[in-house]
Motif scaffolding. Structure first.
Motif, PDB file in Angstrom:
ATOM      1  N   ASP A  35      -9.622   5.015  -2.259  1.00 32.41           N
ATOM      2  CA  ASP A  35      -9.759   5.973  -1.169  1.00 32.41           C
ATOM      3  C   ASP A  35     -10.582   7.149  -1.669  1.00 32.41           C
ATOM      4  O   ASP A  35     -10.130   7.902  -2.529  1.00 32.41           O
TER       5      ASP A  35
ATOM      6  N   GLN B 229       0.836  -1.197   0.000  1.00 32.08           N
ATOM      7  CA  GLN B 229       0.000   0.000   0.000  1.00 32.08           C
ATOM      8  C   GLN B 229       0.877   1.256   0.000  1.00 32.08           C
ATOM      9  O   GLN B 229       2.068   1.176   0.297  1.00 32.08           O
TER      10      GLN B 229
ATOM     11  N   GLN C  62      -8.003   2.436   4.444  1.00 36.61           N
ATOM     12  CA  GLN C  62      -7.426   2.838   3.162  1.00 36.61           C
ATOM     13  C   GLN C  62      -6.910   4.265   3.141  1.00 36.61           C
ATOM     14  O   GLN C  62      -6.226   4.666   2.197  1.00 36.61           O
TER      15      GLN C  62
ATOM     16  N   ASN D 140      -5.134   0.815  -4.333  1.00 38.34           N
ATOM     17  CA  ASN D 140      -5.888   1.411  -3.231  1.00 38.34           C
ATOM     18  C   ASN D 140      -7.173   1.990  -3.787  1.00 38.34           C
ATOM     19  O   ASN D 140      -7.265   2.341  -4.965  1.00 38.34           O
TER      20      ASN D 140
ATOM     21  N   PRO E 137      -2.128   1.003   6.192  1.00 31.41           N
ATOM     22  CA  PRO E 137      -2.794   0.109   5.233  1.00 31.41           C
ATOM     23  C   PRO E 137      -1.963  -1.120   4.871  1.00 31.41           C
ATOM     24  O   PRO E 137      -2.502  -2.235   4.767  1.00 31.41           O
TER      25      PRO E 137
END
Length: 476
Positions: free
Chosen positions: A361, A67, A89, A359, A72
């Protein structure tokens, strides 16, 4: 009742099974904020002979992903689940946030402990500590020697007006540079370990996260470098390397080395602002470019049948939990995103992974909100990739560091063919519209499983002044 000789043979059979690979010792090393270009096997200027030797005896992982930041990645390591599915996240956990990572999940040390492993942790936790139930010795570790937060001073172990260090639950303040303290405790754990029981050591180094601090003798190894921060940073890398050399020697002295699998990975890319380097990869820690997410990693030791090779297959942080459980001969945990890669790593077989999410987010999108996916050779980024969009050559010959961290946010999605363009120079968004649509559609499927980020405001009840000057659980 079995005759005595039969009992003896049964005990011997069990002992041989434990020592002959069914249940190997496993050492899982995580280096903090270590850049792609910050080890000797990639950068001739870096002094890391112990790490280089272990990597050369094992298998370097060329496409092992993590990550963009600390919490994360550690969530993914411990749970085998994508952080966006458990609310982790968004950035990294802060000291005063009343948050704990994935309390409803069985994590890696718990599963190993249930199956007979002795489990120990050294270093950085960074998965929450507002209540004791969040902390390492409540989540599967027999012992813990380290700190709860994302960083501390290497000498006085403080952050934000509080000391943060524990020997199990006991608050302490070690006397030496932290890397040396961890090396001493690792040696103690290995020397006193009962060899009839398999060992799991999660060695989550503080190095090389800022603050940039190292004994001068290590900085002096790089006296030819003009940039003071880079000198100290690389000194930190070499101090880390010495600690890993000590670990290797301790394993040998304890008679454990030949039955030990060693895993090494960074938790995210290097941070140019603090002298880490990912060149020629694009970007940095905090970004979903390759420089923020493609880890320096290798496996070495027990079970690796093709030493001296580089593995080109895809792997992601969520894969470490099922892969370690498989190497340990332990039944898998259900409902994870990880793929058991043990057979692929052991035998240099093709990766079972063909896609992953970097990811997802959606919190404060004007600053950090982003989404990124890889399918095969193609990578799609939507939204802000994160800070540090450029390419940052190592500052070995420069006295001033230029990071251009706030360069312009791209206004269109970014699509790259990482096989042909691993350093992300050529955006194919307008040229490869069908490929874009395919990756975008797949990413939308993943988004259906995204939960809101667990990123609460600071709680004043956490103040170290309420707990004798130490960051201490018990306030949420």
């Amino acid at each position: 009742m079995l005759p005595t000789i039969h009992i003896a043979l049964l005990v011997l059979t069990v002992f041989v099974a434990l020592c002959d690979g069914q249940h190997p010792n496993i050492v899982f090393i995580v280096a903090d904020d270590l850049g792609w270009n910050d080890l000797g096997f990639r950068n001739k200027h870096v002094i890391s002979p112990n790490i280089d030797k272990l990597a050369g005896m094992g298998m370097i992982l060329d496409q092992s992903y993590v990550q963009p930041v600390c919490t994360p990645s550690r969530t993914a390591f411990m749970t085998g689940v994508y952080p966006f599915k458990v609310g982790q996240q968004h950035l990294a956990m802060l000291p005063a946030q009343p948050s704990c990572a994935a309390m409803d999940k069985v994590i890696l040390p718990q599963k190993l402990k249930e199956n007979g492993y002795s489990t120990h942790m050294l270093g950085k936790w960074h998965l929450g500590f507002c209540k004791w139930e969040c902390t390492p010795t409540y989540r599967g570790f027999d012992s813990f020697y380290g700190y709860y937060n994302g960083q501390v001073d290497y000498y006085n172990y403080t952050i934000l007006n509080g000391t943060d260090f524990r020997d199990n639950k006991q608050p302490i303040r070690p006397k030496e540079y932290s890397t040396f303290e961890y090396a001493k405790r690792a040696d103690e754990i290995l020397r006193t370990h009962n060899k009839s029981q398999p060992l799991f050591l999660y060695y989550a180094f503080q190095s090389v996260h800022e603050p940039i601090e190292v004994p001068k003798s290590y900085e002096d190894k790089y006296s030819w470098i003009k940039n003071e921060g880079r000198r100290k940073y690389l000194g930190m890398v070499t101090a880390l390397d010495d600690a890993i050399g000590n670990l290797t020697e301790s394993l040998k002295q304890a008679g454990l080395f030949d039955n030990t699998l060693i895993i090494f990975t960074s938790d995210n890319g290097g941070w140019p602002q603090f002298f880490g380097n990912n060149y020629p990869l694009r970007g940095s820690k905090i970004s979903v470019y390759e420089g923020g997410t493609r880890a320096s990693a290798f496996v070495s030791g027990k079970g690796i049948k093709n030493p001296g090779t580089t593995y080109k297959g895809l792997m992601h942080a969520v894969d470490w939990m099922p892969t370690i459980l498989s190497a340990a001969g332990v039944k898998q945990v259900s409902s994870t995103d990880g793929i058991d890669m043990w057979d692929s790593l052991q035998n240099n077989n093709p990766s079972k992974r063909t896609e992953f999410i970097y990811n997802l987010d959606d919190k404060t999108p004007e600053l950090t909100g982003h989404a990124a996916i890889r399918m095969g050779d193609y990578k799609l980024i939507e939204g802000n990739p994160g800070l540090y969009h450029g390419w940052y050559p190592p500052p070995e010959d420069e006295s001033i560091l230029n990071t251009d961290q706030f360069n312009e946010i791209p206004l269109v999605p970014q699509l790259y063919n990482l096989k042909d363009d691993p350093n992300e120079h050529n955006n194919l968004f307008w040229k490869e519209r069908e490929i874009y649509k395919k990756l975008n559609s797949r990413m939308e499927e993943y988004k259906k499983d995204m939960v809101p980020a667990d990123y609460p405001g600071n709680d004043q009840k956490s103040a170290p002044s309420n707990y004798g000057g130490y960051w201490t659980p018990g306030w949420c």
